[in-house]
Design an enzyme around this catalytic site. Structure first.
Site, PDB file in Angstrom:
ATOM      1  N   ASP A   1       0.933  -1.234  -0.114  1.00 47.32           N
ATOM      2  CA  ASP A   1       0.012  -0.086   0.060  1.00 47.32           C
ATOM      3  C   ASP A   1       0.895   1.279   0.123  1.00 47.32           C
ATOM      4  OD1 ASP A   1      -2.403   1.617   0.372  1.00 47.32           O
ATOM      5  OD2 ASP A   1      -2.171   1.517   2.468  1.00 47.32           O
ATOM      6  N   HIS A   2       0.611   2.119  -0.887  1.00 46.63           N
ATOM      7  CA  HIS A   2       1.442   3.304  -0.828  1.00 46.63           C
ATOM      8  C   HIS A   2       3.107   3.198  -1.169  1.00 46.63           C
ATOM      9  CE1 HIS A   2      -1.827   6.236  -0.734  1.00 46.63           C
ATOM     10  NE2 HIS A   2      -2.300   5.362   0.429  1.00 46.63           N
TER      11      HIS A   2
ATOM     12  N   GLY B   1      -8.836   5.889   1.731  1.00 48.40           N
ATOM     13  CA  GLY B   1      -9.560   6.875   2.718  1.00 48.40           C
ATOM     14  C   GLY B   1     -10.969   6.514   2.937  1.00 48.40           C
TER      15      GLY B   1
ATOM     16  N   ASN C   1      -9.528   0.577   0.230  1.00 49.03           N
ATOM     17  CA  ASN C   1      -8.683   0.071   1.286  1.00 49.03           C
ATOM     18  C   ASN C   1      -9.456   0.751   2.585  1.00 49.03           C
ATOM     19  OD1 ASN C   1      -7.072   0.100  -0.790  1.00 49.03           O
ATOM     20  ND2 ASN C   1      -5.468   1.326  -0.481  1.00 49.03           N
TER      21      ASN C   1
HETATM   22 CO    CO Z   1      -4.355   5.084   0.980  1.00 51.32          CO
HETATM   23 CO    CO Z   2      -3.811   4.025   3.875  1.00 49.81          CO
END
Ligand code: CO
Ligand code: CO
Length: 306
Positions: free
Chosen positions: A82-83, A209, A230
């Site tokens: 993630d990210h 978010g 997510n």
């Molecule tokens: Co995110």
């Molecule tokens: Co996140």
């Protein structure tokens, strides 16, 4: 079963108008709670770890842990970065057998975002691992900007089409009204923008978010075309609430197993709730092809990486 890639499950979600939950794990108990919830709901699931989660737990350690849980599970489990903020973290995760990657170049200018995303896609696709990338800004938290200011950073459908074509990504994270780290659910998604994006680009769309978005708006977002959602903050809230409750009721407790189990149970119920909201319950057995090949027709040799 062994870890699967996120490609087959997200194509099924895209086709059948539901969303697969991507739940953040930072330790053993979070990962256990997520996989247990998916099994109870017979849902495909993505366990994701952010770079912060990886520096907390270790890349090899988190990968080994989630891989072991996946192998025992009866539902498909993908392990997602993630990210990922650079090429290095994507490569490190690829080396440690992650089955789904993300590059977040949303802080870069458009050209830089395209260039780095494309390089990661080329590398990951050589070993059949799909990649998510982000276009438009999903603010880190509500202190960063107001909802009014957010409007100018939302994902534009025409630019999104260009981005997908230029990078070859498998999934697109879009900015459509949500913000990260919101502790109250009051954000509303721009449903018309999601519809337009769904019509314009042909890859599954990802919502970040989600913890701050009204649940009714989430449902409408899925109907309009969101395929991966997510969830982090909402899980952390539930875990921490019940762990604190246990410690308040048992002030002399020192056995970590007791209070972490209380948190894990609350997290599991929170994940089950989200799986039902996303309508991914009872979808584990319908996914036609689990490890779908990623498109790699323009890739011949490593030499072609610029
Ligand atoms: Co995110
Ligand atoms: Co996140």
């Amino acid at each position: 079963m062994s870890l699967v890639t996120s490609k087959g499950m997200l194509l099924d979600a895209h086709k059948n108008n539901y969303a697969v939950g991507a739940f953040n794990a930072n330790n053993l108990e979070m990962a256990q709670g997520i996989v247990a919830a998916a099994e109870e709901e017979n849902a495909p699931v993505i366990v994701e770890v952010s770079q912060g989660g990886l520096s907390h737990g270790g890349i090899a350690e988190m990968s080994a842990l989630i891989r072991a849980l996946a192998e025992k599970a009866t539902v498909p489990v993908a392990l997602h970065l993630d990210h990922g903020m650079d090429i290095l973290h994507n490569i490190l995760c690829l080396r440690e057998q992650f089955t789904s990657l993300m590059f977040d170049g949303s802080q870069l200018n458009y050209e830089e975002n395209v260039a780095i995303t494309r390089d990661i896609v080329k590398i990951a696709h050589m070993v059949n691992i799909p990649v998510e990338a982000e276009l438009g800004k999903v603010p880190k938290d509500p202190d960063e900007m107001t909802f009014e200011e957010l409007k100018q950073y939302m994902t534009e459908p025409d630019e999104a089409l260009n981005f997908v074509e230029q990078t070859g990504i498998d999934f697109l994270a879009v900015s459509v009204g949500s913000m990260h780290k919101m502790k109250v659910r009051k954000a509303i998604l721009e449903i018309d923008r999601i519809k337009k994006l769904r019509e314009t680009v042909d890859v599954p769309l990802v919502l970040h978010g989600s913890s701050g978005v009204e649940e009714d708006s989430i449902k409408k977002g899925i109907e309009a075309g969101i395929s991966k959602i997510n969830v982090h903050t909402y899980l952390a809230q539930n875990f921490t609430r019940d762990m604190k409750k246990y410690l308040n009721e048992n002030p002399d407790a020192i056995d970590l197993r007791k209070y972490l189990a209380a948190g894990r149970e609350a997290l599991k119920e929170a994940v089950r709730h989200k799986i039902r909201l996303f309508n991914s319950n009872n979808k584990a057995n319908q996914i036609e092809k689990i490890n779908v090949d990623v498109e790699s027709d323009d890739i011949e040799t490593v030499d072609s990486i610029e």
